[in-house]
Design a protein around this motif. Sequence first.
Motif, short mmCIF file in Angstrom:
data_model
loop_
_atom_site.label_atom_id
_atom_site.label_comp_id
_atom_site.label_asym_id
_atom_site.label_seq_id
_atom_site.Cartn_x
_atom_site.Cartn_y
_atom_site.Cartn_z
N GLU A 1 0.83 -1.21 0.00
CA GLU A 1 0.00 0.00 0.00
C GLU A 1 0.86 1.27 0.00
OE1 GLU A 1 -2.95 1.35 -0.38
OE2 GLU A 1 -3.56 -0.66 -1.02
N LEU A 2 1.93 1.21 0.82
CA LEU A 2 2.84 2.35 0.93
C LEU A 2 3.47 2.66 -0.44
CD1 LEU A 2 3.68 3.83 3.55
CD2 LEU A 2 5.74 2.44 3.59
N PHE A 3 3.94 1.62 -1.11
CA PHE A 3 4.52 1.79 -2.45
C PHE A 3 3.46 2.32 -3.42
CE2 PHE A 3 8.67 -0.73 -3.23
CZ PHE A 3 9.11 -0.52 -1.94
N MET A 4 2.24 1.75 -3.34
CA MET A 4 1.19 2.15 -4.27
C MET A 4 0.84 3.62 -4.10
SD MET A 4 -1.54 -0.87 -4.68
CE MET A 4 -1.13 -2.41 -5.50
N ASP A 5 0.81 4.08 -2.83
CA ASP A 5 0.52 5.49 -2.58
C ASP A 5 1.53 6.38 -3.26
OD1 ASP A 5 -1.73 5.16 -1.13
OD2 ASP A 5 -0.77 5.30 0.84
N VAL A 6 2.81 6.00 -3.14
CA VAL A 6 3.88 6.82 -3.74
C VAL A 6 3.73 6.80 -5.28
CG1 VAL A 6 6.36 7.06 -4.04
CG2 VAL A 6 5.44 6.42 -1.81
N ILE A 7 3.45 5.62 -5.81
CA ILE A 7 3.31 5.51 -7.27
C ILE A 7 2.14 6.37 -7.76
CG2 ILE A 7 2.88 3.91 -9.18
CD1 ILE A 7 4.30 1.73 -7.43
N ARG A 8 1.04 6.34 -6.99
CA ARG A 8 -0.12 7.17 -7.37
C ARG A 8 0.24 8.66 -7.33
NH1 ARG A 8 -3.10 3.68 -3.70
NH2 ARG A 8 -4.04 2.02 -4.93
N GLU A 9 1.09 9.06 -6.38
CA GLU A 9 1.51 10.47 -6.31
C GLU A 9 2.33 10.85 -7.54
OE1 GLU A 9 1.81 10.55 -1.51
OE2 GLU A 9 3.54 11.33 -2.61
N PHE A 10 3.21 9.95 -7.96
CA PHE A 10 3.99 10.23 -9.17
C PHE A 10 3.06 10.37 -10.38
CE2 PHE A 10 8.55 10.37 -8.73
CZ PHE A 10 8.72 10.06 -7.39
N LYS A 11 2.06 9.51 -10.42
CA LYS A 11 1.08 9.61 -11.52
C LYS A 11 0.43 10.99 -11.50
CE LYS A 11 -3.68 8.13 -12.16
NZ LYS A 11 -3.94 8.00 -13.57
N LYS A 12 -0.02 11.42 -10.30
CA LYS A 12 -0.69 12.71 -10.15
C LYS A 12 0.19 13.85 -10.62
CE LYS A 12 -4.22 12.88 -6.64
NZ LYS A 12 -4.27 12.79 -5.20
N SER A 13 1.50 13.71 -10.35
CA SER A 13 2.38 14.81 -10.73
C SER A 13 2.80 14.70 -12.20
CB SER A 13 3.60 14.85 -9.81
OG SER A 13 4.41 13.73 -10.07
N GLY A 14 2.22 13.75 -12.94
CA GLY A 14 2.42 13.72 -14.39
C GLY A 14 3.45 12.75 -14.91
N SER A 15 4.05 11.93 -14.02
CA SER A 15 5.02 10.94 -14.51
C SER A 15 4.29 9.81 -15.24
CB SER A 15 5.79 10.31 -13.35
OG SER A 15 6.55 11.27 -12.68
N SER A 16 4.99 9.21 -16.20
CA SER A 16 4.47 7.99 -16.83
C SER A 16 5.05 6.82 -16.06
CB SER A 16 4.94 7.86 -18.28
OG SER A 16 4.75 9.04 -18.97
N ILE A 17 4.21 5.86 -15.74
CA ILE A 17 4.69 4.72 -14.94
C ILE A 17 4.39 3.43 -15.67
CG2 ILE A 17 4.43 3.47 -12.75
CD1 ILE A 17 3.36 6.68 -12.12
N ILE A 18 5.40 2.59 -15.78
CA ILE A 18 5.17 1.29 -16.41
C ILE A 18 5.72 0.23 -15.45
CG2 ILE A 18 7.21 1.73 -17.88
CD1 ILE A 18 5.96 -0.20 -19.89
N PHE A 19 4.90 -0.78 -15.17
CA PHE A 19 5.37 -1.77 -14.20
C PHE A 19 4.93 -3.17 -14.61
CE2 PHE A 19 1.95 -3.33 -11.36
CZ PHE A 19 0.88 -2.63 -11.90
N SER A 20 5.65 -4.16 -14.08
CA SER A 20 5.27 -5.54 -14.33
C SER A 20 4.93 -6.19 -13.00
CB SER A 20 6.42 -6.30 -14.98
OG SER A 20 7.46 -6.47 -14.06
N SER A 21 4.04 -7.17 -13.08
CA SER A 21 3.72 -7.91 -11.86
C SER A 21 3.08 -9.23 -12.24
CB SER A 21 2.76 -7.09 -10.99
OG SER A 21 2.43 -7.82 -9.84
N HIS A 22 3.32 -10.22 -11.40
CA HIS A 22 2.65 -11.50 -11.61
C HIS A 22 1.33 -11.52 -10.83
CE1 HIS A 22 6.04 -13.37 -13.57
NE2 HIS A 22 6.81 -12.89 -12.64
N ARG A 23 1.17 -10.54 -9.95
CA ARG A 23 -0.01 -10.54 -9.07
C ARG A 23 -1.09 -9.65 -9.68
NH1 ARG A 23 1.58 -11.59 -3.67
NH2 ARG A 23 -0.61 -11.31 -3.16
N MET A 24 -2.10 -10.31 -10.27
CA MET A 24 -3.13 -9.57 -10.99
C MET A 24 -3.93 -8.63 -10.09
SD MET A 24 -2.68 -10.34 -14.00
CE MET A 24 -1.16 -11.21 -14.20
N GLU A 25 -4.05 -9.00 -8.81
CA GLU A 25 -4.84 -8.13 -7.93
C GLU A 25 -4.12 -6.79 -7.73
OE1 GLU A 25 -3.31 -10.81 -6.96
OE2 GLU A 25 -2.65 -10.75 -4.87
N HIS A 26 -2.78 -6.82 -7.80
CA HIS A 26 -2.04 -5.56 -7.71
C HIS A 26 -2.27 -4.71 -8.94
CE1 HIS A 26 1.02 -7.56 -4.81
NE2 HIS A 26 -0.04 -7.11 -4.19
#
Length: 299
Positions: free
Chosen positions: A166-191
Amino acid sequence: MLKLSHVTKYYDKLKAVDDLSFEVKDGEIFGLLGLNGAGKTTTFRMIIGLLEPTEGEITLNGEKIDYHLTDSIGFLTEERSLLTKYTVEEQILYYGILKGMEKNEILKELDYWLNRFHIKEYKNRKIKELSKGNQQKIQFISAIIHHPKLLILDEPFTGLDPINVELFMDVIREFKKSGSSIIFSSHRMEHVEMFCEKLVILVKGKSVLEGELKEIKKNYRRKNIHIVGDVDLKKIENLKGVLEIQKNADECIVKLESDEFIDSVFEVVKKGKEITKFEVEDPSLHEIFLNKVGEVYEK
Ligand code: ATP
């Protein structure tokens, strides 16, 4: 905006990435999904310029990605690549300076992030003395310390407990809000489902499904009906369009080929007793993923 146009990568004769095209706009979170060996890491390495595509082009805001753009990119690698004999502070200073930051600025940012991730007591400890989850936090801080415009996260949540996810997700969402493009991989579909709007599913380097998560779910023909109550499951099982019935402790889930078969299930359920739930839902991304990947392997 990050743009991949018809990107292909061969390792000798092995085609690791096959004619891949997609865009990640500013302020977007994009998921790159696939089984082990699908080509995710290879794609990331091409994006950051570590590998050259055999064919096709990758651009960031219209420019080919090379050394002059690396300061605007942050990369969390899958294989954790920290300098374990360094202290946390030395490590982050090293990365920050590589990204062209001033020492004072790095130390200020470091204090902020160590506080945010509840690990400020580790500032002068060697990386090798930290737990795996805390090492991952340091690696994440190394990737974001310079506020990149493009943030690439290869399996960012592996090994993290739910609170830290959750802590990581919050930070990632903040980067999104500030206009960064984010690309990530995960095996966990719920994430992926929790915070990604667009995605591509790779199978053997090739895209088998791509687009907006909402649209993918809407357009996916299969539906699941969640039922609680005393119903004639044998009868439902024999109806046209019923693929499978999953019985859980508190409910059963009828999996349908498409929404055109909902009414016939409803007709049977109506005749049941003590029905407290009849809910039609889109399948989870996990189901869509397994189904799409399965289709390719069955061919
Ligand atoms: P994982 O989820 O397991 O990390 P991935 O989706 O990141 O997998 P890649 O690491 O990109 O997949 O690998 C794609 C394919 O390319 C695999 O078949 C892999 O064996 C092959 N491959 C990767 N790196 C190399 C390399 N340096 N030389 C030769 N083949 C490679």
